[in-house]
Design a protein around this motif. Structure first.
Motif, short mmCIF file in Angstrom:
data_model
loop_
_atom_site.label_atom_id
_atom_site.label_comp_id
_atom_site.label_asym_id
_atom_site.label_seq_id
_atom_site.Cartn_x
_atom_site.Cartn_y
_atom_site.Cartn_z
N LEU A 155 -20.98 -103.40 34.00
CA LEU A 155 -20.04 -104.47 34.32
C LEU A 155 -20.40 -105.76 33.60
CD1 LEU A 155 -19.39 -103.89 38.12
CD2 LEU A 155 -17.78 -103.62 36.25
N MET A 156 -21.69 -106.03 33.49
CA MET A 156 -22.13 -107.23 32.78
C MET A 156 -21.69 -107.16 31.31
SD MET A 156 -25.99 -108.69 32.13
CE MET A 156 -26.45 -107.32 31.09
N GLU A 187 -24.05 -102.00 37.39
CA GLU A 187 -24.14 -103.46 37.27
C GLU A 187 -24.30 -103.89 35.81
OE1 GLU A 187 -27.44 -104.31 39.79
OE2 GLU A 187 -26.25 -104.20 41.61
N THR A 221 -26.65 -97.48 40.60
CA THR A 221 -26.03 -98.79 40.81
C THR A 221 -26.49 -99.80 39.76
OG1 THR A 221 -27.73 -99.43 42.41
CG2 THR A 221 -25.69 -98.47 43.28
N VAL A 222 -27.71 -99.67 39.30
CA VAL A 222 -28.19 -100.55 38.22
C VAL A 222 -27.38 -100.30 36.96
CG1 VAL A 222 -30.17 -101.10 36.76
CG2 VAL A 222 -30.51 -100.71 39.19
#
Length: 117
Positions: free
Chosen positions: A47-48, A44, A40-41
């Motif tokens: 996506l950033m 994230e 999940t990191v």
């Protein structure tokens, strides 16, 4: 609106997107080698950087400073790799270095571009 955006912004956006691809490959390699790796990191962070790439693609001038900060923060794993003996360096660290190089190249292109052609 599109004609006012410097071409370097589009190239920088594509470099950012390529760096995301390298980072995703790194994440899947790391997930196979380390089951405790939190995917999940990776999602994230990807996506950033996709957001950064989008803002570069539409020509936002401020994105170069945000990209520089994010690139500096993503270089820390590469610096940690330099402390290892040369025979322990593997594909994962080499690809992290390549990803950081792509991001820094995008920042350089953004810095050299002016908003007006």
């Amino acid at each position: 609106m599109d004609d006012k955006i410097h071409p370097n912004y589009k190239i920088a956006a594509y470099l950012i997107f390529a760096a995301i691809g390298v980072d995703l490959i790194n994440g899947f390699i790391q997930k196979q080698n380390n089951p405790a790796f939190d995917i999940t990191v990776l999602a994230e962070v990807s996506l950033m950087f996709l957001t950064f790439g989008y803002f570069a693609f539409i020509g936002k001038e401020w994105i170069k400073w945000v990209l520089l900060l994010a690139t500096i923060l993503t270089i820390f794993p590469v610096v940690a790799a330099l402390n290892q003996p040369a025979n322990n360096l593997n594909l994962l660290y080499a690809s992290q270095f390549f990803s950081s190089l792509l991001k820094f190249s995008a920042f350089t292109l953004l810095s050299l571009a002016s908003m007006k052609k």
